[in-house]
Design a protein around this motif. Structure first.
Motif, PDB file in Angstrom:
ATOM      1  N   UNK A  45      22.893 -12.701  -0.146  1.00 48.49           N
ATOM      2  CA  UNK A  45      24.139 -13.508  -0.712  1.00 48.49           C
ATOM      3  C   UNK A  45      23.237 -15.177  -1.327  1.00 48.49           C
ATOM      4  N   UNK A  46      22.395 -15.601  -1.748  1.00 49.35           N
ATOM      5  CA  UNK A  46      22.123 -16.763  -1.997  1.00 49.35           C
ATOM      6  C   UNK A  46      22.141 -16.987  -2.858  1.00 49.35           C
ATOM      7  N   UNK A  47      22.477 -18.332  -3.963  1.00 52.35           N
ATOM      8  CA  UNK A  47      22.671 -18.509  -4.982  1.00 52.35           C
ATOM      9  C   UNK A  47      20.602 -18.567  -5.705  1.00 52.35           C
ATOM     10  N   UNK A  48      20.823 -17.929  -7.243  1.00 49.21           N
ATOM     11  CA  UNK A  48      19.299 -17.554  -7.269  1.00 49.21           C
ATOM     12  C   UNK A  48      18.892 -19.607  -7.696  1.00 49.21           C
ATOM     13  N   UNK A  74      13.504  -7.253   2.050  1.00 43.21           N
ATOM     14  CA  UNK A  74      14.702  -8.356   2.573  1.00 43.21           C
ATOM     15  C   UNK A  74      15.452  -8.553   3.349  1.00 43.21           C
ATOM     16  N   UNK A  75      16.232  -7.011   2.949  1.00 42.66           N
ATOM     17  CA  UNK A  75      17.075  -6.925   4.013  1.00 42.66           C
ATOM     18  C   UNK A  75      17.305  -6.992   5.621  1.00 42.66           C
ATOM     19  N   UNK A  76      15.899  -6.749   6.226  1.00 43.29           N
ATOM     20  CA  UNK A  76      15.797  -6.725   7.402  1.00 43.29           C
ATOM     21  C   UNK A  76      15.479  -8.387   7.814  1.00 43.29           C
ATOM     22  N   UNK A  77      14.117  -8.801   6.447  1.00 42.42           N
ATOM     23  CA  UNK A  77      13.181  -9.873   7.412  1.00 42.42           C
ATOM     24  C   UNK A  77      14.658 -11.737   7.285  1.00 42.42           C
ATOM     25  N   UNK A  78      14.803 -11.418   5.528  1.00 43.01           N
ATOM     26  CA  UNK A  78      16.262 -12.278   5.667  1.00 43.01           C
ATOM     27  C   UNK A  78      16.932 -12.976   7.243  1.00 43.01           C
ATOM     28  N   UNK A  79      18.265 -11.810   7.271  1.00 49.09           N
ATOM     29  CA  UNK A  79      18.180 -11.847   8.865  1.00 49.09           C
ATOM     30  C   UNK A  79      18.169 -11.839   9.626  1.00 49.09           C
ATOM     31  N   UNK A  80      17.229 -11.565   9.436  1.00 44.81           N
ATOM     32  CA  UNK A  80      16.589 -12.113  10.669  1.00 44.81           C
ATOM     33  C   UNK A  80      16.022 -13.279  11.564  1.00 44.81           C
ATOM     34  N   UNK A 121       0.520  -1.502   0.407  1.00 50.04           N
ATOM     35  CA  UNK A 121       0.309  -0.482  -0.188  1.00 50.04           C
ATOM     36  C   UNK A 121       1.282   1.690  -0.149  1.00 50.04           C
ATOM     37  N   UNK A 122       2.023   1.320   0.046  1.00 48.16           N
ATOM     38  CA  UNK A 122       2.974   2.513   0.167  1.00 48.16           C
ATOM     39  C   UNK A 122       3.948   2.409  -1.054  1.00 48.16           C
ATOM     40  N   UNK A 123       4.498   1.656  -1.598  1.00 52.18           N
ATOM     41  CA  UNK A 123       4.960   1.525  -2.365  1.00 52.18           C
ATOM     42  C   UNK A 123       4.917   0.671  -4.087  1.00 52.18           C
ATOM     43  N   UNK A 124       3.670  -0.354  -4.050  1.00 52.43           N
ATOM     44  CA  UNK A 124       3.076  -0.429  -5.865  1.00 52.43           C
ATOM     45  C   UNK A 124       4.840  -1.267  -6.183  1.00 52.43           C
ATOM     46  N   UNK A 125       6.021  -1.602  -5.639  1.00 49.63           N
ATOM     47  CA  UNK A 125       6.170  -2.317  -6.283  1.00 49.63           C
ATOM     48  C   UNK A 125       7.578  -3.746  -5.293  1.00 49.63           C
ATOM     49  N   UNK A 126       7.530  -4.639  -6.623  1.00 50.33           N
ATOM     50  CA  UNK A 126       7.765  -5.940  -6.168  1.00 50.33           C
ATOM     51  C   UNK A 126       8.950  -5.989  -5.985  1.00 50.33           C
ATOM     52  N   UNK A 127      10.322  -4.941  -6.659  1.00 49.83           N
ATOM     53  CA  UNK A 127      11.788  -4.991  -6.253  1.00 49.83           C
ATOM     54  C   UNK A 127      12.086  -4.595  -4.635  1.00 49.83           C
ATOM     55  N   UNK A 128      11.469  -3.406  -4.702  1.00 51.10           N
ATOM     56  CA  UNK A 128      11.439  -2.446  -3.445  1.00 51.10           C
ATOM     57  C   UNK A 128      10.806  -3.156  -2.321  1.00 51.10           C
ATOM     58  N   UNK A 129      10.049  -4.318  -2.315  1.00 53.96           N
ATOM     59  CA  UNK A 129       9.671  -5.124  -1.555  1.00 53.96           C
ATOM     60  C   UNK A 129      10.539  -5.578  -0.827  1.00 53.96           C
ATOM     61  N   UNK A 130      11.080  -6.194  -1.889  1.00 53.88           N
ATOM     62  CA  UNK A 130      12.248  -7.222  -1.378  1.00 53.88           C
ATOM     63  C   UNK A 130      13.530  -6.814  -1.202  1.00 53.88           C
ATOM     64  N   UNK A 131      13.683  -5.903  -1.957  1.00 50.21           N
ATOM     65  CA  UNK A 131      14.907  -4.857  -1.169  1.00 50.21           C
ATOM     66  C   UNK A 131      14.693  -4.819   0.541  1.00 50.21           C
ATOM     67  N   UNK A 132      13.679  -3.959   0.151  1.00 48.38           N
ATOM     68  CA  UNK A 132      13.426  -3.715   1.588  1.00 48.38           C
ATOM     69  C   UNK A 132      13.363  -3.963   2.758  1.00 48.38           C
ATOM     70  N   UNK A 134      13.737 -12.068  -7.390  1.00 49.79           N
ATOM     71  CA  UNK A 134      14.944 -13.640  -7.347  1.00 49.79           C
ATOM     72  C   UNK A 134      16.140 -13.353  -7.640  1.00 49.79           C
ATOM     73  N   UNK A 135      16.629 -12.240  -8.405  1.00 49.58           N
ATOM     74  CA  UNK A 135      17.941 -11.285  -8.626  1.00 49.58           C
ATOM     75  C   UNK A 135      18.085 -10.241  -7.282  1.00 49.58           C
ATOM     76  N   UNK A 136      16.870 -10.300  -7.129  1.00 42.54           N
ATOM     77  CA  UNK A 136      17.049  -9.500  -5.533  1.00 42.54           C
ATOM     78  C   UNK A 136      17.075  -9.877  -4.809  1.00 42.54           C
ATOM     79  N   UNK A 137      16.816 -10.987  -4.345  1.00 43.85           N
ATOM     80  CA  UNK A 137      16.162 -11.674  -3.492  1.00 43.85           C
ATOM     81  C   UNK A 137      17.679 -12.466  -3.359  1.00 43.85           C
ATOM     82  N   UNK A 138      18.459 -12.571  -4.360  1.00 47.41           N
ATOM     83  CA  UNK A 138      19.555 -13.522  -4.503  1.00 47.41           C
ATOM     84  C   UNK A 138      20.469 -12.055  -4.045  1.00 47.41           C
ATOM     85  N   UNK A 139      20.727 -11.217  -4.399  1.00 48.54           N
ATOM     86  CA  UNK A 139      21.204 -10.511  -3.909  1.00 48.54           C
ATOM     87  C   UNK A 139      22.031  -9.607  -2.479  1.00 48.54           C
TER      88      UNK A 139
END
Length: 429
Positions: A387-390, A119-125, A106-117, A379-384
């Motif tokens: 740091x996991x292989x695509x 993912x950087x927080x929740x994947x390590x957690x 409801x804020x961004x409307x972008x899949x890439x922004x969602x994955x980046x924002x 998938x490529x954004x999530x991999x970046x």
């Protein structure tokens, strides 16, 4: 010769040429080889003409609003709110990931922004709590496709621009499908959590803590309310709504939450400008590509081919879903809509399919393609981010893709799922 524009375009993609250049090089070379040099000028002039549109101005504004929200710590507040509601469940942090994507949509409307924002927080957690990194990256990528489905949605703005449909109607039609994708992913997480013994959060939030998390998330969650409320109430157009969202995000970040500083503004503007430039260049190139599509008479030939397969709309919708799913694996949703929308839309409208309904089928299908191997962008954004292989993420995401495919066919064959809200509000017949 022009009928070879699509195979040439696909060859360029397969050898690794960026989509923007492939969209221009394929028709440009064919026009040159066929001696139609005057049309080459028309092709490249349409790159600018394709971007020169007031409705498309909504895209950079929404990008900027999302960047301001993310930089202002809004993402953290949404995650905390989601965790207060669902963190205590088995597999709770995976559920939090999906719910955060629904709210962030409801804020961004972008899949890439969602994955980046997120993912950087929740994947390590998630990894710290005991989830595998590939699973954390997979659920982040799978849930990020909710972003362009729930309004505001950049690809729906593009579809409305190309096909002359109501942006408000498309926004409203995307609400239920977006929620269905989120609920479906949560059901799959529940099944996997019981089978694979996913971790449970150490404690359950108390009601006062939940109330506190809700208060912190209140102002961010008002963003889609203001956007949709203003559009539906006739107060402003979608483009003006996007500008209002930027102003609202600016006020919240600088004066209400005080999480933004003036030093961050240049970087925020730069990031939003770069992202918007990529999207608008793709739109411009796709509009130019569309010029050659019309010159080649490919739409008429493809329409005849499709209608020769069957006259039953249900069978044709199944076949078109397969086509869109394959296209979505290789091509970004925006260019795919511009190229295929004018070809496929009129065919199904003539068969009695509501144009808004078909728009949602196409938008959701191509959006899911963003998370589909082998070329899904998120998938490529999530991999970046992880740091996991695509390839590893692609295998882990398959159960979630199955859920999203089921949702695609549900909204395809049950029009009421996407059409009820637009009809109730008077934006669709």
């Amino acid at each position: 010769m022009l009928i070879w524009f699509l195979p040439t375009f696909l060859i360029f993609l397969l050898i690794g040429l960026p989509v923007f250049f492939a969209l221009l090089a394929a028709p440009g070379i064919l026009l040159w080889l066929s001696g139609q040099t005057n049309d080459i000028t028309l092709l490249y002039r349409n790159v600018y003409n394709g971007m020169d549109s007031f409705p498309l101005m909504a895209i950079p504004f929404f990008m900027l609003a999302g960047e301001l929200m993310n930089r202002g710590g809004i993402t953290i507040r949404l995650v905390e709110f989601s965790q207060a509601l669902m963190g205590h469940l088995r597999g709770g942090l995976a559920h939090v990931n999906v719910l955060s994507s629904i709210l962030f949509a409801g804020l961004s409307g972008s899949a890439v922004a969602d994955t980046s924002a997120l993912g950087s927080m929740l994947i390590p957690a998630m990894e710290k709590q005991g989830y595998t990194r590939k699973f954390a990256a997979a659920i982040t990528a799978a849930s990020s496709v909710i972003g362009p489905i729930i309004p505001p949605s950049g690809i729906m703005i593009i579809y409305a621009y190309v096909m002359g449909e109501s942006v408000a109607a498309l926004f409203l039609a995307g609400i239920v499908p977006g929620v269905m994708v989120g609920v479906g992913l949560m059901l799959m997480i529940k099944l996997m959590a019981d089978r694979y013994d996913f971790p449970v959060a150490s404690r359950k939030y108390t009601w006062p803590e939940r109330r506190q998390a809700s208060l912190k998330a209140f102002f961010p969650l008002m963003t889609p309310v203001i956007i949709l409320g203003g559009i539906l109430g006739g107060i402003f157009t979608p483009t003006e709504a996007a500008a209002v969202a930027v102003g609202y995000a600016f006020i919240i970040g600088f004066f209400v939450l005080r999480t933004l500083t003036w030093k961050e503004v240049p970087e925020v503007l730069s990031n939003a400008g770069m992202t918007s430039a990529v999207v608008l260049l793709l739109v411009g190139a796709a509009m130019a590509f569309k010029t050659v599509v019309s010159l080649s008479h490919a739409p008429e030939q493809l329409a005849s081919l499709i209608l020769s397969l069957s006259e039953n709309p249900l069978i044709l919708l199944f076949l078109i879903n397969l086509l869109l799913f394959i296209v979505g694996m290789f091509l970004d949703a925006g260019p795919a809509i511009i190229i295929l929308g004018p070809i496929l839309g009129p065919i199904f409208t003539s068969l009695g399919v509501d144009p808004i309904h078909f728009a949602i089928i196409m938008s959701v299908n191509l959006t899911v393609g963003l998370a589909t191997p082998p070329m899904g962008l998120v998938l490529f954004v999530a991999a970046a981010v992880s740091r996991e292989r695509v390839e590893t993420i692609a295998k882990a995401i398959l159960p979630f893709l199955a859920v999203e495919i089921v949702v695609i066919f549900l909204i395809t064959y049950i029009p009421a799922l996407s059409m009820t809200i637009p009809r109730i509000t008077g934006f669709a017949n």
